[in-house]
Every structure is written in structure tokens, then in C-alpha cells.
Design a protein around this motif. Structure first.
Motif, mmCIF file in Angstrom:
data_model
loop_
_atom_site.group_PDB
_atom_site.id
_atom_site.type_symbol
_atom_site.label_atom_id
_atom_site.label_comp_id
_atom_site.label_asym_id
_atom_site.label_seq_id
_atom_site.Cartn_x
_atom_site.Cartn_y
_atom_site.Cartn_z
ATOM 1 N N GLY A 1 50.977 40.300 45.027
ATOM 2 C CA GLY A 1 51.099 39.280 44.386
ATOM 3 C C GLY A 1 50.405 38.895 43.334
ATOM 4 N N LEU A 2 49.159 38.976 43.475
ATOM 5 C CA LEU A 2 48.190 38.695 42.363
ATOM 6 C C LEU A 2 46.799 39.737 42.763
ATOM 7 C CD1 LEU A 2 47.603 37.097 39.888
ATOM 8 C CD2 LEU A 2 46.311 35.543 41.050
ATOM 9 N N GLY A 3 46.453 39.129 43.992
ATOM 10 C CA GLY A 3 45.150 39.801 44.445
ATOM 11 C C GLY A 3 43.749 39.087 44.516
ATOM 12 N N ILE A 4 43.527 38.177 45.448
ATOM 13 C CA ILE A 4 42.269 37.524 45.423
ATOM 14 C C ILE A 4 41.016 38.128 45.484
ATOM 15 C CG2 ILE A 4 41.064 35.665 46.958
ATOM 16 C CD1 ILE A 4 43.618 34.126 47.485
ATOM 17 N N SER A 5 41.122 39.199 46.259
ATOM 18 C CA SER A 5 39.957 40.344 46.249
ATOM 19 C C SER A 5 39.642 40.725 44.858
ATOM 20 C CB SER A 5 40.330 41.497 47.097
ATOM 21 O OG SER A 5 40.331 41.037 48.810
ATOM 22 N N ILE A 6 40.520 40.863 44.060
ATOM 23 C CA ILE A 6 40.146 41.434 42.614
ATOM 24 C C ILE A 6 39.378 40.203 41.934
ATOM 25 C CG2 ILE A 6 41.149 42.098 40.531
ATOM 26 C CD1 ILE A 6 43.507 43.367 41.974
ATOM 27 N N LEU A 7 39.823 39.167 42.287
ATOM 28 C CA LEU A 7 39.454 37.904 41.413
ATOM 29 C C LEU A 7 37.897 37.650 42.004
ATOM 30 C CD1 LEU A 7 42.070 35.154 41.635
ATOM 31 C CD2 LEU A 7 41.651 36.908 39.926
ATOM 32 N N GLU A 8 37.669 38.043 43.244
ATOM 33 C CA GLU A 8 36.367 37.894 43.800
ATOM 34 C C GLU A 8 35.553 39.035 43.234
ATOM 35 O OE1 GLU A 8 37.506 35.451 48.082
ATOM 36 O OE2 GLU A 8 37.401 38.091 47.818
ATOM 37 N N ALA A 9 35.872 40.144 43.259
ATOM 38 C CA ALA A 9 35.070 41.188 42.665
ATOM 39 C C ALA A 9 34.719 40.974 41.051
ATOM 40 C CB ALA A 9 35.986 42.684 42.858
ATOM 41 N N HIS A 10 35.490 40.540 40.547
ATOM 42 C CA HIS A 10 35.323 40.240 39.197
ATOM 43 C C HIS A 10 34.369 39.215 39.016
ATOM 44 C CE1 HIS A 10 39.371 41.669 37.178
ATOM 45 N NE2 HIS A 10 38.758 42.614 37.511
ATOM 46 N N ALA A 11 34.289 38.208 39.709
ATOM 47 C CA ALA A 11 33.398 37.224 39.858
ATOM 48 C C ALA A 11 32.127 37.527 40.254
ATOM 49 C CB ALA A 11 33.949 35.795 40.616
ATOM 50 N N GLN A 12 31.867 38.564 40.994
ATOM 51 C CA GLN A 12 30.579 39.124 41.511
ATOM 52 C C GLN A 12 30.076 40.107 40.404
ATOM 53 O OE1 GLN A 12 29.213 37.891 44.165
ATOM 54 N NE2 GLN A 12 27.330 39.042 43.520
ATOM 55 N N GLY A 13 30.955 40.469 39.351
ATOM 56 C CA GLY A 13 30.561 41.404 38.512
ATOM 57 C C GLY A 13 30.741 42.673 38.892
ATOM 58 N N VAL A 14 31.558 43.090 39.815
ATOM 59 C CA VAL A 14 31.789 44.571 40.124
ATOM 60 C C VAL A 14 33.125 44.969 39.635
ATOM 61 C CG1 VAL A 14 32.194 46.011 42.148
ATOM 62 C CG2 VAL A 14 30.929 44.047 42.556
ATOM 63 N N PRO A 15 32.923 46.221 38.996
ATOM 64 C CA PRO A 15 34.103 46.717 38.149
ATOM 65 C C PRO A 15 35.355 47.254 39.315
ATOM 66 C CG PRO A 15 32.457 48.328 38.073
ATOM 67 C CD PRO A 15 32.024 47.068 38.698
ATOM 68 N N VAL A 16 36.594 46.904 38.933
ATOM 69 C CA VAL A 16 37.610 47.035 39.732
ATOM 70 C C VAL A 16 38.552 48.368 39.295
ATOM 71 C CG1 VAL A 16 39.604 46.226 40.744
ATOM 72 C CG2 VAL A 16 37.574 44.965 40.474
ATOM 73 N N VAL A 17 39.129 49.226 40.134
ATOM 74 C CA VAL A 17 40.079 50.149 39.923
ATOM 75 C C VAL A 17 41.316 49.656 40.579
ATOM 76 C CG1 VAL A 17 41.119 52.659 40.484
ATOM 77 C CG2 VAL A 17 38.466 52.145 39.553
ATOM 78 N N ALA A 18 42.632 49.446 40.161
ATOM 79 C CA ALA A 18 43.508 48.760 40.851
ATOM 80 C C ALA A 18 44.908 49.375 40.559
ATOM 81 C CB ALA A 18 43.662 47.431 40.739
ATOM 82 N N SER A 19 45.976 49.142 41.692
ATOM 83 C CA SER A 19 47.303 49.701 41.172
ATOM 84 C C SER A 19 47.943 49.074 40.348
ATOM 85 C CB SER A 19 47.991 49.903 42.560
ATOM 86 O OG SER A 19 47.317 50.550 43.677
ATOM 87 N N ARG A 20 48.745 49.739 39.395
ATOM 88 C CA ARG A 20 49.681 48.856 38.701
ATOM 89 C C ARG A 20 50.851 48.451 39.171
ATOM 90 N NH1 ARG A 20 49.414 52.431 35.253
ATOM 91 N NH2 ARG A 20 48.051 51.833 33.495
ATOM 92 N N VAL A 21 50.619 47.463 40.041
ATOM 93 C CA VAL A 21 51.888 46.768 40.767
ATOM 94 C C VAL A 21 51.778 45.420 40.713
ATOM 95 C CG1 VAL A 21 52.001 48.889 42.400
ATOM 96 C CG2 VAL A 21 50.840 47.040 43.114
#
Length: 365
Positions: free
Chosen positions: A275-295
Motif C-alpha cells: 500500500g505504501l510501506g511504513i518500513s521504507i519510511l522508517e529506513a529513510h528516517a534512519q538514513g539507510v538507502p532503500v532498494v524496493a519493488s516498483r509496486v
């Protein structure tokens, strides 16, 4: 304002975290009296600390017409009347039907949050149970509601999921080393990590296949998946089949998400739907780069090459290439992480989410 929030359970996961954090800020900032109805779970002990009352319900079912739903409705009818609940807020399919029954019995308005994607089954057609207003957590979910389920556009409110960026703080080398050791990872190794419910729709197996692809070129990489769920058995079987147990760790849910993320060099979100991805938001806030599916709603959060790297869903070679690209280019990591942190602080805060959700509540009174 008195609010009843409904969700199936309170185990670690996106919907449970959403319900808990929303309730906590409604209490703390808006002085609301909030009840959460669920079957309980890992987060239950935190509710009392945050001034939230938990109502245990027998929601051990995914069937929206289970007798357990009707038993729960009768129990909640008394609570709603006794506590003078103003708004009922449902967050899953089972609790949509439950909330609709309670709303019918008590004449209290219900709103729902749509956290992802649904199949157009007969039950949803005959009993949509969306409530007076529906919250969509991303632009893509808004489209899903409007075009796949014919929810009138003027009943849908776009409210992005949010997090509290202040929870994500720097951690010292000793803390990070201790976290790696707790995972069984050597302190000098690079960690490619993931935090989430272990489920086939989350696509963790594709992350494991990417680990196998990179093992030959980068035996120093360690792949850590943090979470619990039914998919664990299948993931462990895959690890054994691919003989990657020496570089992969499956670990139970993290108590300190900030520290767990700080111990990761790259965060991978290989979902098949999101739907959105809270874990992605948390990783961003922690300063960790993210690789994610385009979905799903992930492109709402990540602009490819700007605030993260997007790959096709179910594509282990693409995941491997993106991870390798980040870990070989420190300047790219720093630029992406900085832009992502700024984006979260501007558009995806818990404060903004709660303010807009509270406005939705007010609109149905």
C-alpha cells in the motif's frame, strides 16, 4: 473525542504499527480517549503505557462472516454505548464488517483505512462496508478504491501513512556492533537487511535469491531478515536449498527498530504488493538507502535514483544489481539517504497523518 480503532491483531506489522501510533498521538496531542479492539499481540503491552485501552476480541479468523465477528459486535455494542464512542475506525476486511455491524447497532459513524489491495470477491461486492469515509494511504490505493471498487471519489480521503522521525536517532559503534552480534553477524561485515512480516506477498524469497547471486562476488555481505510469520518455514527451506545459511540470518521481530536499521547498510523491500510501506519510511528516517519493488504505493515514497532505487517485482538479479550499486558507491548512498530523510520529514510524518485522520473523524460527526 472518543475513538474505537479496530484491527485483527497487534503483532509487529504495518497495520498494527499504524493503529498503535495513530492512537498514541490522538491521546497525547488531541486529548482523545482511544480504545483498540483486537485479538492482541506483541504491541499490546505498549498500549497501557500510551494511555490506550485494549479490548480483547476473538478475531482469530479471516472470514468476515465468522460467528466470532458477530460475537465481537455484540461485545462492542455495549462498549460503544457505555463509553460514548464518537467514531469507529476499521483497518482490515474482517474489522470493516465488524465495524459496520457495530455502527448499525449503535448508530455511530464508521470510517475505514484501506492499507493495500483487495481482490474483487463476491463478499466485497455484496457487503462493501467502507463506512462513511475511506482513507487511502497512497495515490495508488486511492485509484484502486475509485476504479476497482467504485467508491465515490468524494468519499475517499488521501492520507499518507506517517512516522515520527524523532524516533530514529544516530547510534554509536558499540551499539551497532552489539546489534550485529545479536544477529550472529560479524561486526566488520556489510548488512543488507529487511524488517517486516514474513509473508509470500512481501517477497522475501527474492531477496534470498539475490543473496545467492551476489555470494560469489561479495562473500563479505550478510543478509538479515527481521520478522515473524507463516513464510518462515518456506524461507528456511529455501536457505537450505540454496546453501546460503552462512551469509543469511532470519531473526525475530526487532524491539528497537531504529537500532536494527542503523546496523544495516542497505534496506531491501522486495514486496509483490504494498500500500505504501511504513518500513521504507522508517529506513529513510534512519538514513539507510532503500532498494524496493516498483509496486503499489512504493513509487509515492521513492523516486528512482533520487530517494532510493526501484526494481521490478520478483526480480532477484535486479535486486542484486541495485544492492551492489549502492554498496560500491558511497557518494550515491549519501546523496540518496539525505534526500530521502528530507522527503520523509516533509511529507510522511505521524503528526501530519494524525491531524488529517482526526479531520476525517470530525467530518462524519
Amino acid at each position: 473525542m472518543n475513538v474505537l480503532i479496530l484491527t485483527n491483531h497487534l503483532n509487529f506489522g504495518g497495520v498494527s504499527v499504524y493503529a498503535h501510533q495513530l492512537a498514541a498521538l490522538l491521546v497525547r496531542k488531541y486529548g482523545a480517549k482511544v480504545f483498540i479492539g483486537s485479538r492482541g499481540g506483541d504491541l499490546e503491552t505498549e498500549l497501557e503505557r500510551d494511555g490506550i485501552k485494549h479490548i480483547r476480541l476473538p478475531l482469530t479468523t479471516k472470514c468476515e462472516v465468522s460467528p466470532k465477528v458477530f460475537v465481537s459486535a455484540l461485545r462492542l455494542r455495549g462498549l460503544v454505548r457505555r463509553e460514548k464512542i464518537d467514531v469507529i475506525h476499521a483497518n482490515t476486511r474482517v474489522t470493516q464488517v465488524l465495524g459496520a455491524l457495530v455502527s448499525l447497532l449503535t448508530r455511530r459513524p464508521m470510517v475505514t483505512t484501506c492499507h493495500g489491495y483487495f481482490k474483487r470477491r463476491l463478499g466485497r461486492v455484496l457487503m462493501p462496508c467502507w463506512g462513511r469515509r475511506v482513507i487511502a494511504i497512497s495515490d495508488q490505493v486511492w485509484d484502486h478504491l475509485a476504479y476497482d471498487f467504485d467508491v465515490p471519489a468524494d468519499r475517499i480521503d488521501l492520507v499518507y501513512n506517517g512516522i515520527d522521525p524523532q524516533r530514529f536517532v544516530p547510534h554509536g559503534a558499540a551499539e551497532i556492533a552489539a546489534q550485529k552480534q545479536a544477529w550472529g553477524v560479524e561486526t566488520d561485515k556489510k548488512v543488507i537487511g529487511h524488517i517486516g512480516r514474513l509473508s509470500s506477498v512481501k517477497g522475501q524469497k527474492y531477496m534470498l535469491l539475490a543473496a545467492g547471486i551476489l555470494r560469489g562476488r561479495h562473500p563479505e555481505f550478510r543478509w538479515v531478515i527481521v520478522g515473524d510469520g507463516k513464510e518462515e518455514v518456506h524461507l528456511r527451506k529455501l536457505i537450505a536449498e540454496k546453501k546460503i545459511g552462512d551469509i543469511v540470518r532470519l531473526c525475530p521481530s526487532a524491539g528497537n527498530t531504529s537500532l536494527a536499521l542503523a546496523a544495516m547498510d542497505v534496506f531491501v523491500m522486495p514486496s509483490l504488493q504494498e500500500g505504501l510501506g511504513i518500513s521504507i519510511l522508517e529506513a529513510h528516517a534512519q538514513g539507510v538507502p532503500v532498494v524496493a519493488s516498483r509496486v503499489g504505493g512504493i513509487p509515492t515514497v521513492i523516486e528512482d535514483g533520487v530517494t532510493g532505487l526501484l526494481v521490478s517485482p520478483g526480480d532477484p538479479p535486479a535486486i542484486a544489481a541495485a544492492v551492489e550499486k549502492l554498496l560500491e558507491d558511497r557518494s550515491l548512498v549519501e546523496a540518496i539517504a539525505s534526500r530521502a530523510q528530507k522527503r520523509v520529514a516533509e511529507a510522511f510524518t505521524l503528526d501530519s497523518m494524525t491531524q488529517k485522520t482526526q479531520a476525517v473523524y470530525q467530518s462524519v460527526l
